[in-house]
Motif scaffolding. Structure first.
Motif, PDB file in Angstrom:
ATOM      1  N   ILE A   1     -34.746 -85.485 -18.127  1.00 45.25           N
ATOM      2  CA  ILE A   1     -34.622 -85.702 -16.690  1.00 45.25           C
ATOM      3  C   ILE A   1     -35.821 -86.506 -16.183  1.00 45.25           C
ATOM      4  CG2 ILE A   1     -34.469 -84.575 -14.435  1.00 45.25           C
ATOM      5  CD1 ILE A   1     -33.302 -82.121 -15.909  1.00 45.25           C
ATOM      6  N   GLY A   2     -35.549 -87.595 -15.504  1.00 45.17           N
ATOM      7  CA  GLY A   2     -36.617 -88.372 -14.879  1.00 45.17           C
ATOM      8  C   GLY A   2     -37.614 -88.947 -15.862  1.00 45.17           C
ATOM      9  N   ILE A   3     -37.130 -89.428 -17.002  1.00 44.14           N
ATOM     10  CA  ILE A   3     -38.045 -89.944 -18.028  1.00 44.14           C
ATOM     11  C   ILE A   3     -38.907 -91.066 -17.452  1.00 44.14           C
ATOM     12  CG2 ILE A   3     -38.123 -91.277 -20.178  1.00 44.14           C
ATOM     13  CD1 ILE A   3     -35.857 -89.577 -21.214  1.00 44.14           C
ATOM     14  N   GLY A   4     -40.193 -90.967 -17.715  1.00 42.33           N
ATOM     15  CA  GLY A   4     -41.150 -91.938 -17.208  1.00 42.33           C
ATOM     16  C   GLY A   4     -41.857 -91.505 -15.943  1.00 42.33           C
ATOM     17  N   LYS A   5     -41.416 -90.400 -15.335  1.00 43.67           N
ATOM     18  CA  LYS A   5     -42.051 -89.898 -14.115  1.00 43.67           C
ATOM     19  C   LYS A   5     -42.852 -88.646 -14.456  1.00 43.67           C
ATOM     20  CE  LYS A   5     -38.651 -91.573 -10.759  1.00 43.67           C
ATOM     21  NZ  LYS A   5     -37.767 -91.180  -9.630  1.00 43.67           N
ATOM     22  N   SER A   6     -44.164 -88.714 -14.322  1.00 50.22           N
ATOM     23  CA  SER A   6     -44.996 -87.561 -14.667  1.00 50.22           C
ATOM     24  C   SER A   6     -44.708 -86.369 -13.771  1.00 50.22           C
ATOM     25  CB  SER A   6     -46.479 -87.937 -14.588  1.00 50.22           C
ATOM     26  OG  SER A   6     -46.820 -88.435 -13.308  1.00 50.22           O
ATOM     27  N   SER A   7     -44.371 -86.617 -12.507  1.00 51.62           N
ATOM     28  CA  SER A   7     -44.055 -85.510 -11.599  1.00 51.62           C
ATOM     29  C   SER A   7     -42.819 -84.757 -12.070  1.00 51.62           C
ATOM     30  CB  SER A   7     -43.841 -86.027 -10.174  1.00 51.62           C
ATOM     31  OG  SER A   7     -45.017 -86.592  -9.649  1.00 51.62           O
ATOM     32  N   SER A   8     -41.813 -85.491 -12.503  1.00 55.62           N
ATOM     33  CA  SER A   8     -40.603 -84.858 -13.017  1.00 55.62           C
ATOM     34  C   SER A   8     -40.904 -84.039 -14.260  1.00 55.62           C
ATOM     35  CB  SER A   8     -39.557 -85.936 -13.334  1.00 55.62           C
ATOM     36  OG  SER A   8     -38.420 -85.375 -13.953  1.00 55.62           O
ATOM     37  N   ASN A   9     -41.760 -84.562 -15.115  1.00 54.27           N
ATOM     38  CA  ASN A   9     -42.076 -83.879 -16.371  1.00 54.27           C
ATOM     39  C   ASN A   9     -42.851 -82.588 -16.132  1.00 54.27           C
ATOM     40  OD1 ASN A   9     -41.714 -83.821 -19.130  1.00 54.27           O
ATOM     41  ND2 ASN A   9     -43.437 -85.162 -19.586  1.00 54.27           N
ATOM     42  N   ILE A  10     -43.850 -82.624 -15.246  1.00 54.08           N
ATOM     43  CA  ILE A  10     -44.608 -81.403 -14.980  1.00 54.08           C
ATOM     44  C   ILE A  10     -43.742 -80.399 -14.226  1.00 54.08           C
ATOM     45  CG2 ILE A  10     -45.682 -82.289 -12.867  1.00 54.08           C
ATOM     46  CD1 ILE A  10     -47.126 -79.742 -15.400  1.00 54.08           C
ATOM     47  N   ASN A  11     -42.854 -80.860 -13.347  1.00 51.86           N
ATOM     48  CA  ASN A  11     -41.975 -79.930 -12.644  1.00 51.86           C
ATOM     49  C   ASN A  11     -41.076 -79.180 -13.616  1.00 51.86           C
ATOM     50  OD1 ASN A  11     -42.946 -80.495 -10.100  1.00 51.86           O
ATOM     51  ND2 ASN A  11     -41.323 -81.941  -9.576  1.00 51.86           N
ATOM     52  N   TYR A  12     -40.565 -79.881 -14.617  1.00 47.53           N
ATOM     53  CA  TYR A  12     -39.707 -79.241 -15.621  1.00 47.53           C
ATOM     54  C   TYR A  12     -40.490 -78.152 -16.353  1.00 47.53           C
ATOM     55  CZ  TYR A  12     -35.887 -79.057 -19.042  1.00 47.53           C
ATOM     56  OH  TYR A  12     -34.827 -78.653 -19.823  1.00 47.53           O
ATOM     57  N   ALA A  13     -41.742 -78.469 -16.701  1.00 47.54           N
ATOM     58  CA  ALA A  13     -42.577 -77.466 -17.371  1.00 47.54           C
ATOM     59  C   ALA A  13     -42.831 -76.265 -16.465  1.00 47.54           C
ATOM     60  CB  ALA A  13     -43.902 -78.097 -17.803  1.00 47.54           C
ATOM     61  N   LEU A  14     -43.142 -76.516 -15.193  1.00 47.98           N
ATOM     62  CA  LEU A  14     -43.423 -75.423 -14.265  1.00 47.98           C
ATOM     63  C   LEU A  14     -42.244 -74.456 -14.174  1.00 47.98           C
ATOM     64  CD1 LEU A  14     -45.157 -77.359 -11.315  1.00 47.98           C
ATOM     65  CD2 LEU A  14     -46.261 -75.945 -13.067  1.00 47.98           C
ATOM     66  N   LYS A  15     -41.042 -74.993 -14.168  1.00 48.54           N
ATOM     67  CA  LYS A  15     -39.847 -74.157 -14.045  1.00 48.54           C
ATOM     68  C   LYS A  15     -39.617 -73.290 -15.287  1.00 48.54           C
ATOM     69  CE  LYS A  15     -37.530 -77.550 -11.091  1.00 48.54           C
ATOM     70  NZ  LYS A  15     -36.449 -78.558 -11.017  1.00 48.54           N
ATOM     71  N   LYS A  16     -40.210 -73.664 -16.418  1.00 50.46           N
ATOM     72  CA  LYS A  16     -40.017 -72.917 -17.667  1.00 50.46           C
ATOM     73  C   LYS A  16     -41.129 -71.893 -17.922  1.00 50.46           C
ATOM     74  CE  LYS A  16     -36.313 -75.203 -18.924  1.00 50.46           C
ATOM     75  NZ  LYS A  16     -34.989 -74.520 -19.009  1.00 50.46           N
ATOM     76  N   CYS A  17     -42.151 -71.854 -17.073  1.00 51.38           N
ATOM     77  CA  CYS A  17     -43.302 -70.976 -17.311  1.00 51.38           C
ATOM     78  C   CYS A  17     -42.987 -69.531 -16.915  1.00 51.38           C
ATOM     79  CB  CYS A  17     -44.505 -71.482 -16.507  1.00 51.38           C
ATOM     80  SG  CYS A  17     -45.185 -73.038 -17.098  1.00 51.38           S
ATOM     81  N   ARG A  18     -43.367 -68.596 -17.788  1.00 52.61           N
ATOM     82  CA  ARG A  18     -43.145 -67.172 -17.527  1.00 52.61           C
ATOM     83  C   ARG A  18     -44.423 -66.440 -17.141  1.00 52.61           C
ATOM     84  NH1 ARG A  18     -42.210 -64.036 -21.476  1.00 52.61           N
ATOM     85  NH2 ARG A  18     -43.411 -65.332 -22.919  1.00 52.61           N
ATOM     86  N   GLY A  19     -45.557 -67.072 -17.315  1.00 53.59           N
ATOM     87  CA  GLY A  19     -46.830 -66.401 -17.119  1.00 53.59           C
ATOM     88  C   GLY A  19     -47.079 -66.004 -15.676  1.00 53.59           C
ATOM     89  N   GLU A  20     -47.964 -65.033 -15.508  1.00 55.56           N
ATOM     90  CA  GLU A  20     -48.350 -64.613 -14.166  1.00 55.56           C
ATOM     91  C   GLU A  20     -49.040 -65.758 -13.427  1.00 55.56           C
ATOM     92  OE1 GLU A  20     -51.179 -61.197 -12.038  1.00 55.56           O
ATOM     93  OE2 GLU A  20     -50.681 -61.052 -14.172  1.00 55.56           O
ATOM     94  N   TRP A  21     -49.818 -66.533 -14.166  1.00 52.69           N
ATOM     95  CA  TRP A  21     -50.505 -67.705 -13.632  1.00 52.69           C
ATOM     96  C   TRP A  21     -50.164 -68.917 -14.489  1.00 52.69           C
ATOM     97  CZ3 TRP A  21     -53.894 -68.070  -9.389  1.00 52.69           C
ATOM     98  CH2 TRP A  21     -54.150 -66.847  -8.743  1.00 52.69           C
ATOM     99  N   ILE A  22     -50.106 -70.080 -13.864  1.00 55.84           N
ATOM    100  CA  ILE A  22     -49.806 -71.315 -14.577  1.00 55.84           C
ATOM    101  C   ILE A  22     -51.038 -72.214 -14.562  1.00 55.84           C
ATOM    102  CG2 ILE A  22     -48.380 -73.383 -14.682  1.00 55.84           C
ATOM    103  CD1 ILE A  22     -46.150 -71.775 -13.351  1.00 55.84           C
TER     104      ILE A  22
END
Length: 233
Positions: free
Chosen positions: A71-92
């Motif tokens: 999704i959104g290849i080439g856009k760093s904002s899209s890439n970090i957003n995808y990672a944020l949505k997959k995080c389970r930790g109490e803090w990111i």
């Protein structure tokens, strides 16, 4: 693994042939952390399998959650957003691929500050810079300024950022140059100033193909005008 204290979110791509090397440097730093209650969440925009194979190689040494992101290849904002949505930790804890933690105690220091303080929603830590991955220079200590959204970035890159998971905002995927300062402004407007850690815990890498060195002045000026339109002078 139960819900970890930290999710370390790293958006990745080929990075002009340096992606695997820079990411493995991060893995080496993470493996040595004295605080080890964390998972590593990789969102991968790579068009090849280098990052995926590296994650497999390190799978028995770190808790790595790898996600191929188309999704959104080439856009760093899209890439970090995808990672944020997959995080389970109490803090990111965000770390961009070409940056890294400065010492073996970096996560422990951030953890200690969080546990010893009340009602923290987001954290900004001090940082240093490098061009070769070894020699460090220009210590940078964060402070707020009311014009941060215009590009007067007194926080530094998103690698200095740690956020409580249930207070996460997403990055504006239309931005490249000012995606970080727009994020800081919106976090400030919603939650107030961050908690500042004046210990240096992150190294920002300065190199020829970093975003700040590859964008045209036209894009930079366009995004500056947009930020003023959205957030004011």
């Amino acid at each position: 693994m139960d819900k970890p204290f930290f999710s370390v979110a790293i958006p990745t791509y080929e990075m002009y042939g340096n992606g695997v090397k820079f990411l493995e440097n991060n893995f080496i730093k993470l493996e040595k952390q004295t605080f080890n209650d964390f998972e590593v969440v990789i969102s991968d925009h790579s068009l090849d399998n280098g990052v995926m194979e590296l994650c497999k190689k390190w799978g028995d040494r770190l808790v790595i959650k790898y996600f191929k992101n188309t999704i959104g290849i080439g856009k760093s904002s899209s890439n970090i957003n995808y990672a944020l949505k997959k995080c389970r930790g109490e803090w990111i804890k965000i770390i961009f691929q070409d940056d890294f933690l400065v010492s073996n105690e970096s996560l422990e220091i951030i953890h200690r500050h969080i546990k010893n303080s009340d009602n923290i929603k987001w954290v900004i830590t001090a940082c240093e810079h490098t061009t070769d991955g070894v020699t460090l220079y220009r210590p940078f200590y964060p402070k707020w300024n009311d014009k941060i959204h215009t590009g007067i970035n007194t926080f530094s890159s998103p690698s200095v950022l740690t956020i409580k998971n249930n207070y996460i905002l997403l990055f504006n995927e239309e931005l490249v140059w000012l995606m970080d300062v727009d994020y800081y402004k919106r976090m400030y407007d919603k939650y107030g100033e961050p908690y500042y850690i004046m210990d240096i815990n992150v190294v920002n890498r300065i190199w020829g193909n970093s975003v700040s060195n590859t964008l045209s002045n036209e894009i930079k000026q366009k995004e500056t005008r947009l930020m003023i339109n959205i957030h004011g002078e």
